[in-house]
Design a protein around this motif. Sequence first.
Motif, short mmCIF file in Angstrom:
data_model
loop_
_atom_site.label_atom_id
_atom_site.label_comp_id
_atom_site.label_asym_id
_atom_site.label_seq_id
_atom_site.Cartn_x
_atom_site.Cartn_y
_atom_site.Cartn_z
N THR A 147 -7.36 13.37 19.43
CA THR A 147 -6.57 14.58 19.20
C THR A 147 -7.21 15.78 19.05
O THR A 147 -8.32 15.81 18.51
CB THR A 147 -5.63 14.15 17.98
N ALA B 141 -2.14 14.55 20.57
CA ALA B 141 -3.09 13.72 21.26
C ALA B 141 -3.53 14.51 22.66
O ALA B 141 -2.74 15.16 23.33
CB ALA B 141 -2.28 12.58 21.77
N SER C 52 -4.78 10.16 26.12
CA SER C 52 -4.86 9.69 25.07
C SER C 52 -3.56 9.02 24.42
O SER C 52 -2.49 9.68 24.45
CB SER C 52 -5.80 10.01 24.04
N GLU C 53 -3.63 7.97 23.66
CA GLU C 53 -2.46 7.29 23.37
C GLU C 53 -2.79 6.87 22.05
O GLU C 53 -3.84 6.31 21.73
CB GLU C 53 -1.78 5.99 23.89
N MET C 54 -1.79 6.79 21.10
CA MET C 54 -2.04 6.16 19.60
C MET C 54 -0.78 5.27 19.34
O MET C 54 0.34 5.53 19.69
CB MET C 54 -2.02 7.46 18.80
N ARG C 55 -1.29 4.47 18.58
CA ARG C 55 -0.25 3.41 17.82
C ARG C 55 -0.59 3.42 16.41
O ARG C 55 -1.66 3.73 15.93
CB ARG C 55 -0.29 2.05 18.35
N ASP D 182 3.32 -2.88 14.62
CA ASP D 182 3.82 -1.25 14.83
C ASP D 182 4.49 -1.20 13.48
O ASP D 182 5.60 -1.85 13.06
CB ASP D 182 4.68 -0.95 15.92
N THR E 93 -5.88 3.47 19.13
CA THR E 93 -6.17 4.41 20.29
C THR E 93 -6.44 3.67 21.64
O THR E 93 -6.95 2.63 21.71
CB THR E 93 -7.12 5.31 20.01
N ARG E 94 -6.18 4.31 22.48
CA ARG E 94 -6.43 4.05 24.07
C ARG E 94 -6.24 5.31 25.03
O ARG E 94 -5.70 6.17 24.66
CB ARG E 94 -5.23 3.09 24.39
N GLY E 95 -7.09 5.32 25.99
CA GLY E 95 -7.30 6.58 26.80
C GLY E 95 -8.60 6.48 27.67
O GLY E 95 -9.37 5.61 27.51
N TRP F 136 -6.25 -1.78 22.77
CA TRP F 136 -5.88 -0.85 21.81
C TRP F 136 -7.23 -0.71 20.69
O TRP F 136 -7.39 -1.99 20.24
CB TRP F 136 -4.77 -1.09 21.10
#
Length: 503
Positions: free
Chosen positions: A313, A331, A335-338, A346, A357-359, A381
């Motif tokens: 981010t 983000a 990029s992704e967040m959980r 979750d 995170t993933r990306g 992830w």
Amino acid sequence: MTATFIDTMIAAAARAPGTPLTVASDTRPCATTLGDIVAAGRRMGTRMTTSGIGPGDIVASMLPNWREWLVVAVAAAQAGAVLLPVVTIYGARELGFILRQSGAKWLFTPDTFRHADYRGIVADCGDLPALVRHVTIGPEFDALEAGEAVGAPVVRGADELALLVYTSGTTADPKGVMHSARGFLAELETMRLMRAGAEDDAVISPWPPGHVAGALSMYRFLCQATPLVLMDQWDAALAAGLIERHRIGSSSGTPFHLTGMIAAADAHGHDLSSLRQYLVGAAPVPPSLIERCQRQGLAVYHCYGSSEHPTVTSGVVDDPLDKQLHTEGRAMPGSEMRFVDDDGADVPPGTDGEICTRGPELFMGYLDTALNAAAFLPGGWYRTGDVGRLDEDGYLLITDRKKDIIIRGGENISSKEVEDRLLAHPAIADAAVVAAPDDRMGEVVRACVVLAPGAALTLDDVRDHFFAAGIAKQKTPERLSILSELPRNASGKILKHQLRDQP
């Protein structure tokens, strides 16, 4: 085929060969260009190939922010090798571990730098069975980059290992973080988007190139033709003077770097008006610092990332002030967040959870594959070990690191929350919070602070400050350590394990 490092470097040098590099150094000052460095690196890379370096071999560079670091980076890419940056302050224990685990075949170091004898350090590493050549800066290095025919780059895939960065090892042995050219170039593109409208601005980097932030600054010059100004050791007054002289438009660092630079500019009359944006990472940022910078027309915003996923981010120049003050931004594209609980499930939206995170910039995994099982959830992830949540506008709030939580009488206390409150006290210039053992409560909050010049502080002052702010009593520090400075690694991160070990 997707571009690799050497493809991108050659294209950047062809497009903008005159892009300037300035190295401010008492040891190896330099003013040169991207075209010169890429040409020298390709000559050296050709000689590496003829000297036995093959595709995927590890080439370690334990060099400061010098021209030579960049030449070695190009040479490794030309030879199809993997570049391994190493922090220059490491001693024989850390260096020996890294060289043995990585299997590095070549190592580049200074002869001496900042009173360190690198031949002696390497000798003290003990058995290094894979290392076949240790090159120090001087005649041997000069011969490797001397003029000769340049061969075609060694072909490697964009998804193969291209850069191996070791974490700083604040709690255990350093971990080898593997990046592909595709992933690292994606990160560079993310950084370019973050600087929209300022892509051609010169950048000054305080980060040592053995860490991912410093390596990114170097690769931005090599792959994106971004004008670059380097210092081989941090000097706030020198930094302020370089910003004025080179009309630097953007930079990054920790609050330590930014505060020192502004104070030096005030003390010596340097003009920092060209500096329009400053990206802050690696430490809590006092809101008063951001507010002060904004009054001067300097946008200061946070980012969040790690060696494993460099930029997840980031804030931007146009973010509202409250977002610049209190969040890590939103983000980045791709990029992704959980946010998950201890079991990897979750948590509800708006609830604190471990950030996963993933990306496209995410690392390939650790060199020590035994570490990967605990580092990833199904689906790729990455478990960051940081705790946080998104606010209602999608901005990231970091509430703690899991290992920094203080468990007082069975209740979790966020060290960051306490640190933020301490930094609001006018007598405190810098602060970190750690757990202190306590016979009755198990752990209590210990505040480690650096005082502002001329200030005094007692534990009663701290208690009054927290009481006036309405902070819960159990979060109020019960121990106070006043230090001349907080221990930090080369990238500015506070070494909390050292603070915990202090009486």
